[in-house]
Design an enzyme around this catalytic site. Sequence first.
Site, short mmCIF file in Angstrom:
data_model
loop_
_atom_site.label_atom_id
_atom_site.label_comp_id
_atom_site.label_asym_id
_atom_site.label_seq_id
_atom_site.Cartn_x
_atom_site.Cartn_y
_atom_site.Cartn_z
N ASP A 1 0.88 -1.16 0.00
CA ASP A 1 0.00 0.00 0.00
C ASP A 1 0.93 1.22 0.00
OD1 ASP A 1 -2.32 1.65 0.41
OD2 ASP A 1 -1.70 1.81 2.51
N ASP B 1 -0.21 5.13 0.93
CA ASP B 1 -0.48 6.17 1.95
C ASP B 1 -0.56 5.58 3.35
OD1 ASP B 1 -1.45 8.90 0.48
OD2 ASP B 1 -1.76 7.10 -0.73
N GLU C 1 10.72 9.57 27.75
CA GLU C 1 11.36 9.46 29.05
C GLU C 1 12.57 8.54 29.08
OE1 GLU C 1 8.74 7.67 32.02
OE2 GLU C 1 7.06 8.04 30.68
N1 RBF Z 1 5.84 1.19 29.47
C1 RBF Z 1 4.98 0.34 28.89
O1 RBF Z 1 3.79 0.41 29.13
N2 RBF Z 1 5.43 -0.62 28.02
C2 RBF Z 1 6.74 -0.76 27.72
O2 RBF Z 1 7.09 -1.62 26.91
C3 RBF Z 1 7.67 0.11 28.35
N3 RBF Z 1 8.99 0.01 28.10
C4 RBF Z 1 9.87 0.90 28.69
C5 RBF Z 1 11.23 0.80 28.43
C6 RBF Z 1 12.14 1.70 28.99
C7 RBF Z 1 13.59 1.57 28.68
C8 RBF Z 1 11.68 2.70 29.89
C9 RBF Z 1 12.63 3.67 30.51
C10 RBF Z 1 10.33 2.79 30.15
C11 RBF Z 1 9.41 1.89 29.57
N4 RBF Z 1 8.05 1.94 29.86
C12 RBF Z 1 7.16 1.09 29.24
C13 RBF Z 1 7.57 3.20 30.41
C14 RBF Z 1 7.15 3.16 31.79
O3 RBF Z 1 5.77 2.89 31.69
C15 RBF Z 1 7.36 4.58 32.31
O4 RBF Z 1 8.69 4.80 32.52
C16 RBF Z 1 6.52 4.74 33.53
O5 RBF Z 1 5.24 5.03 33.09
C17 RBF Z 1 7.02 5.85 34.44
O6 RBF Z 1 6.66 7.11 33.95
MG MG Z 2 9.74 9.87 34.78
#
Ligand code: RBF
Ligand code: MG
Length: 381
Positions: free
Chosen positions: A10, A12, A313
């Site tokens: 596809d 778009d 983050e």
């Molecule tokens: N949050 C998720 O919901 N799923 C993820 O796969 C996930 N992987 C992350 C990987 C890394 C390296 C970091 C630093 C954070 C990850 N988080 C993930 C985010 C995490 O939910 C977040 O840091 C918290 O919500 C704190 O704010």
């Molecule tokens: Mg934070």
Amino acid sequence: MEACTAVVFDLDGLLLDTERLVDEVCTAVCGRLGAEYTPAHAALGRGLRPLEACQAVVAALSLPVTAEALYALTDAELSLRWHEVELMPGAARLLRHLAAARVPLALATSTPRSVLEVKMAGLGELFALFRCVVTGDDVSRGKPAPDAYSQACVGLGIAPEHCLAIEDAPSGVTSARTAGCFVLAVPSLLDRSAYVGERTTVLSSLLDIKPEVWGFPPLCDWVERTLPLCTPMRLKGAVVRGFGRGSRVLGIPTANLDVNTLGAALSHSAVTGIYAAWASLGPLVDGAPPRVYKAVMSIGWNPFFKGSKKTVEPWLLHDFEGRDFYGEELRLVVCGYLRPEADFVSLEALVQQIHGDADVARAALEVQPYALLRGDPFLLG
Ligand code: RBF
Ligand code: MG
Ligand code: ADP
């Protein structure tokens, strides 16, 4: 393992990042007609031929114009702006890989042929890689009817059951599936349920594709379990307060940046997911260059926490001994992709995964092409 020998794409929302532009123009045009064009209306038209998409929108919004008139209005604005459109992440990489492996490639788009020529400026030399191009003008029934994919298979001279179709829209997925192709869906809509079905695989982005699943040669450009970005993302901003759960709930502090201040540096089409990055903090101290840290970061919606706000983050892989740095300027050179965001069965599983991500990032940043970026001038402030 499936035995596919050809791929039909596809255009778009899959190879070209057109959806934002289309939505922006439709919102403006419908607004002038006194109606509010929402993501739900955008979803109605995804993957359809433009006139048929306009018919759906005119009906859903009870617009005071015909579908032909709406099409004329939106087409006039879009034709001035197609050149703004960029390739989707991973599109060029995949096309070049398959073409180099002599896999027959086709395009099955709902775009009319006249518009295709203008849009193709964004694909450049990649357009020459398609052996067969089926446009919206070439079929009697548009997607979700099977015609587009059936004709592309005929054009390639390959049976649909040996073809992999790659799509971002539910209408296109239905078209390809009904034609008898295997389908890889890379959803451009948040609701994944519209994509699921037989012979269909759903992935977060083209970056995650494993061509060998369908019998094609594997991509070998992963470095230490990470995929180097063609262009690293250079992000800079003040560290803001997040939900306060990083350290408290996970034991993993993350220095959040405000997505709204990052502008174009955080590409609109940046794949949400987990990345390795180099990071530096604060202004120069006594003219000495700032210290550069390894980091592993998430860009996305945090599905585990049912997030509704996109966050950026990084976890700096360094012990700051209880110090926090809210308000300080953080600079990031985001250079390697690790994986898509995921949901987890438990907090422990999420924490364990993030520690695994940190190990991957630590190792990868030691080698090229990442190691060199530690000295990126952007990190020096
Ligand atoms: N949050 C998720 O919901 N799923 C993820 O796969 C996930 N992987 C992350 C990987 C890394 C390296 C970091 C630093 C954070 C990850 N988080 C993930 C985010 C995490 O939910 C977040 O840091 C918290 O919500 C704190 O704010
Ligand atoms: Mg934070
Ligand atoms: P928030 O939800 O406000 O981001 P967190 O619990 O994630 O709260 O904590 C993040 C804060 O902790 C960062 O903004 C930073 O000031 C501080 N911090 C301390 N050590 C680190 C580190 N190694 N990586 C990231 N942030 C850190």
